[in-house]
Enzyme design. Structure first.
Site, PDB file in Angstrom:
ATOM      1  N   CYS A 230      23.890  43.045  47.850  1.00  0.00           N
ATOM      2  CA  CYS A 230      22.390  43.873  48.401  1.00  0.00           C
ATOM      3  C   CYS A 230      21.686  41.907  48.152  1.00  0.00           C
ATOM      4  O   CYS A 230      22.295  41.127  47.158  1.00  0.00           O
ATOM      5  CB  CYS A 230      21.244  44.749  47.626  1.00  0.00           C
ATOM      6  SG  CYS A 230      22.327  45.193  46.603  1.00  0.00           S
TER       7      CYS A 230
ATOM      8  N   GLY B 248      22.869  41.503  53.325  1.00  0.00           N
ATOM      9  CA  GLY B 248      23.234  42.826  53.474  1.00  0.00           C
ATOM     10  C   GLY B 248      22.753  42.709  55.370  1.00  0.00           C
ATOM     11  O   GLY B 248      21.510  42.424  55.305  1.00  0.00           O
TER      12      GLY B 248
ATOM     13  N   ASN C 104      19.778  44.956  42.827  1.00  0.00           N
ATOM     14  CA  ASN C 104      21.777  43.850  43.050  1.00  0.00           C
ATOM     15  C   ASN C 104      22.458  44.300  41.852  1.00  0.00           C
ATOM     16  O   ASN C 104      21.702  43.518  40.767  1.00  0.00           O
ATOM     17  CB  ASN C 104      21.114  42.484  43.641  1.00  0.00           C
ATOM     18  CG  ASN C 104      22.524  41.667  43.378  1.00  0.00           C
ATOM     19  OD1 ASN C 104      23.507  42.191  44.024  1.00  0.00           O
ATOM     20  ND2 ASN C 104      22.367  40.878  44.152  1.00  0.00           N
ATOM     21  N   GLY C 105      23.522  44.287  42.066  1.00  0.00           N
ATOM     22  CA  GLY C 105      24.470  44.644  41.032  1.00  0.00           C
ATOM     23  C   GLY C 105      25.549  45.949  40.597  1.00  0.00           C
ATOM     24  O   GLY C 105      25.449  46.853  41.406  1.00  0.00           O
TER      25      GLY C 105
ATOM     26  N   CYS D 264      27.985  34.814  38.345  1.00  0.00           N
ATOM     27  CA  CYS D 264      29.348  34.857  39.436  1.00  0.00           C
ATOM     28  C   CYS D 264      29.847  33.956  40.175  1.00  0.00           C
ATOM     29  O   CYS D 264      28.735  33.007  41.305  1.00  0.00           O
ATOM     30  CB  CYS D 264      28.852  36.179  40.302  1.00  0.00           C
ATOM     31  SG  CYS D 264      30.207  36.521  41.460  1.00  0.00           S
TER      32      CYS D 264
ATOM     33  N   TYR E 162      30.982  31.561  48.173  1.00  0.00           N
ATOM     34  CA  TYR E 162      31.220  32.019  49.303  1.00  0.00           C
ATOM     35  C   TYR E 162      29.618  32.686  49.562  1.00  0.00           C
ATOM     36  O   TYR E 162      28.960  33.240  50.579  1.00  0.00           O
ATOM     37  CB  TYR E 162      32.682  33.586  49.491  1.00  0.00           C
ATOM     38  CG  TYR E 162      31.993  34.144  50.333  1.00  0.00           C
ATOM     39  CD1 TYR E 162      32.301  33.873  51.769  1.00  0.00           C
ATOM     40  CD2 TYR E 162      31.861  35.583  50.707  1.00  0.00           C
ATOM     41  CE1 TYR E 162      31.979  34.706  53.072  1.00  0.00           C
ATOM     42  CE2 TYR E 162      31.850  36.260  51.778  1.00  0.00           C
ATOM     43  CZ  TYR E 162      31.494  35.715  53.343  1.00  0.00           C
ATOM     44  OH  TYR E 162      31.697  37.214  53.858  1.00  0.00           O
TER      45      TYR E 162
ATOM     46  N   SER F 138      31.514  30.483  56.243  1.00  0.00           N
ATOM     47  CA  SER F 138      31.495  29.505  54.906  1.00  0.00           C
ATOM     48  C   SER F 138      32.508  28.598  54.782  1.00  0.00           C
ATOM     49  O   SER F 138      31.659  27.936  53.664  1.00  0.00           O
ATOM     50  CB  SER F 138      31.416  31.174  54.699  1.00  0.00           C
ATOM     51  OG  SER F 138      32.856  32.063  54.975  1.00  0.00           O
TER      52      SER F 138
ATOM     53  N   ASP G  85      39.451  27.465  54.887  1.00  0.00           N
ATOM     54  CA  ASP G  85      37.994  28.967  54.458  1.00  0.00           C
ATOM     55  C   ASP G  85      37.987  28.855  53.441  1.00  0.00           C
ATOM     56  O   ASP G  85      38.509  28.106  51.828  1.00  0.00           O
ATOM     57  CB  ASP G  85      39.473  29.885  55.632  1.00  0.00           C
ATOM     58  CG  ASP G  85      38.677  31.201  55.577  1.00  0.00           C
ATOM     59  OD1 ASP G  85      37.561  31.072  55.251  1.00  0.00           O
ATOM     60  OD2 ASP G  85      39.083  32.283  56.454  1.00  0.00           O
TER      61      ASP G  85
ATOM     62  N   CYS H  93      36.032  43.304  42.141  1.00  0.00           N
ATOM     63  CA  CYS H  93      34.599  42.811  40.957  1.00  0.00           C
ATOM     64  C   CYS H  93      34.238  44.395  40.734  1.00  0.00           C
ATOM     65  O   CYS H  93      34.254  44.976  41.367  1.00  0.00           O
ATOM     66  CB  CYS H  93      34.100  41.726  41.735  1.00  0.00           C
ATOM     67  SG  CYS H  93      32.733  41.985  41.349  1.00  0.00           S
TER      68      CYS H  93
ATOM     69  N   CYS I  76      31.814  33.227  35.607  1.00  0.00           N
ATOM     70  CA  CYS I  76      32.552  34.411  35.728  1.00  0.00           C
ATOM     71  C   CYS I  76      34.016  34.758  36.499  1.00  0.00           C
ATOM     72  O   CYS I  76      33.732  33.764  37.822  1.00  0.00           O
ATOM     73  CB  CYS I  76      31.995  35.903  35.843  1.00  0.00           C
ATOM     74  SG  CYS I  76      33.485  37.179  36.367  1.00  0.00           S
TER      75      CYS I  76
ATOM     76  N   CYS J 225      37.928  38.207  39.030  1.00  0.00           N
ATOM     77  CA  CYS J 225      38.045  38.078  40.610  1.00  0.00           C
ATOM     78  C   CYS J 225      39.657  37.058  40.120  1.00  0.00           C
ATOM     79  O   CYS J 225      40.806  37.529  41.229  1.00  0.00           O
ATOM     80  CB  CYS J 225      37.331  38.191  41.475  1.00  0.00           C
ATOM     81  SG  CYS J 225      36.908  36.621  41.588  1.00  0.00           S
TER      82      CYS J 225
END
Length: 542
Positions: A94, A120, A195-196, A330, A336, A377, A439, A476, A527, A530
């Protein structure tokens, strides 16, 4: 734990500006209160410092929390199979907006949400405070332009507003999932946009239920509201502080009360949140600076990891609670999620992606005739690759921007139907060429294999894939919707096995060490869970 607070009004912008002491930034910043100038880092103790379209309208100063229903669960029936196969990317959950002190608050919020629509697309909502100090809400399923129109915005007067766009589940309960949420408590009401994701949600919920709280939802945002409602802290914003001290995980939140706008970011700063100001003095918070740009608000600075900012008639105050750990922002925001024209965590997203492409061209070169991108992207990284390699960049794939959730599939299923709806190869660019296609990431690998097949069917002589991120091997837990680790192709296969699965002639990922080297002194502030499976805050089954 009771909070120990210190306050200081933030000054207006000046020519004497100091950098963010926690996250190095390229943009100028405010002079900060002493509590934020010299943070202490403590890994043991977190710190707070520094489907048809429907619309729902509520007018509420005492909405019970139990009215709120939200879920992050997904059913296999939520989306058609072609969509699950082809939308093979992590999904940012979001985007949030908060505006204080502008008579056009709801309309500015609407525009800012447009700018954040990429974060979103399934639901949107705005809450405002009218002249009678009543919180009014309009929420709906769909895109921002589908939820709001002139008459809906006319029902949201006031100079104080928060907004939210959400990627969520589909189904009959979808409307109730859309934020901002509004809830009543003993001394008034509060709206929140979040958001989170909270990793200790289940533990908090169990404790609250043991003490008599009643839940109708699995939403971690509802836990925050219950913690606020049951807090005994005074004044009100200290209830927010008290609640946040109990939270673990990722949260960038904006709250609205009858007379205040409050912005909070978790101690690790997982998700972005920035502050700006319009020429009339209105204060704006948003997930990305692109939202500030659209509504002509000047970017001032980030909300720091662990900071609580309170905006009211007395101005902007910054609250610091305790020493905080090293930030863990993040990295996927730069890979992305964010728009290229945004500044996120003090860095230009465009510049980051361009350099990602340059690194790939340097470390994984290949003889080729043309460089193309998987739009949208992958475009900036492809431009970086092409510039470094000295090979022309061209549009070998054209994306359709008019594909919605619902359409009629052919009775005899066309191979790669979903991808073909979204991406069209340009034969004139590809035929007989050795092609590098850039990509941003590979998740399950299903989309990549279909793209390679499309390119070769369009006449590409060779297809070399270059991925502007390291391999994703872990899920994640901090507000990004990623598949389980079993579904992640890089967790099951090595690079050569993935290359064979995809069917390309060569495959290279952005090396993690090179990514960290690029970030330099800022590298520890990000972070990489991932890519490594090493979680700054351990997931707890939330």
């Amino acid at each position: 734990m009771a909070a120990t607070a210190s306050f200081s009004a933030l000054p207006k912008p000046s020519n004497s500006l100091k950098p963010n002491p926690q996250v190095p930034q390229k943009a100028p910043l405010f002079n900060l209160p002493k509590t934020l100038q010299k943070p202490t880092f403590s890994p043991q103790k977190p710190c707070l410092s520094n489907t048809a379209h429907k619309t729902h309208i509520t007018l509420s100063s005492k909405n019970p929390i139990s009215d709120l229903v939200s879920t992050n669960k997904k059913s296999p029936d939520d989306f058609p199979s072609y969509f699950d196969d082809d939308d093979d990317k992590p999904r940012e959950e979001c985007g949030v907006v908060g505006i204080y002190g502008d008579p056009e608050a709801s309309r500015l919020c609407y525009l800012a949400l447009h700018a954040l629509q990429h974060r979103g697309q399934e639901g949107a909502g705005i809450v405002t405070v009218n002249e009678n100090k009543v919180l009014q809400s309009v929420t709906g399923v769909g895109l921002v332009s589908e939820v709001f129109n002139e008459s809906k915005l006319d029902q949201l007067p006031g100079d104080l507003a928060i907004g939210h766009v959400r990627y969520s589940t589909a189904g009959s309960s979808m409307l109730k999932n859309v934020q901002p949420f509004v809830a009543g408590y003993r001394f008034g009401s509060v709206g929140v946009a979040h958001n989170g994701n909270l990793v200790n949600y289940r533990k908090l919920r169990a404790t609250l239920e043991d003490n008599g709280s009643i839940f109708n939802t699995s939403s971690d945002t509802e836990v925050v509201l219950h913690l606020i409602a049951t807090s005994k802290a005074r004044p009100f914003f200290m209830r927010i502080v008290d609640a946040c001290e109990k939270l673990e995980g990722a949260y960038s939140m904006v709250f609205v009360t009858e007379d205040k706008l409050v912005a909070v970011r978790d101690p690790f700063g997982f998700r972005p949140l920035v502050m700006g100001r319009r020429s009339n003095g209105a204060v704006v918070f948003a997930s990305e600076t692109c939202a500030l740009d659209l509504i002509e608000a000047t970017y001032e600075r980030e909300v720091y990891p662990g900071e609580v900012l309170v905006v009211d008639k007395d101005g902007v105050q910054s609250l610091c609670l305790m020493p905080h750990p090293e930030p863990k922002q993040c990295i996927f925001e730069h890979i992305y999620f964010s728009l290229p024209n945004s500044v996120v965590f003090g860095r230009s997203v465009y510049e980051s992606r361009h350099v990602f492409g340059e690194i790939l061209a340097t470390e994984a070169p290949v003889d080729c005739d043309v460089v193309i991108a998987v739009p949208d992207s992958g475009v900036v990284a492809a431009l970086g690759y092409a510039a470094k390699a000295g090979v022309p960049f061209q549009q070998g794939l054209i994306r359709s921007h008019y594909v919605g959730r619902t359409f009629i599939e052919p009775s005899q299923k066309i191979r790669d139907f979903g991808v073909k709806l979204k991406l069209s190869p340009v034969r004139g660019v590809l035929e007989g060429k050795r092609v590098v296609v850039v990509d941003d990431s590979i998740v399950r690998g299903t989309t990549s294999s279909k793209i390679v097949r499309l390119l070769k069917e369009a006449g590409a002589k060779e297809v070399h894939m270059r991925i502007a991120s390291p391999p994703i091997i872990a899920s994640c837990y901090y507000g990004v919707d990623t598949p389980s680790s079993e579904e992640l192709i890089s967790n099951r296969m090595n690079v050569e096995e993935i290359r064979e699965f995809i069917g390309c002639d060569s495959l290279s990922f952005l090396p993690l060490d090179s990514l960290k080297k690029l970030l330099g002194d800022e590298s520890p502030n990000f972070c990489y869970a991932c890519f490594s499976g090493n979680y700054p805050v351990q997931p707890k089954g939330s």
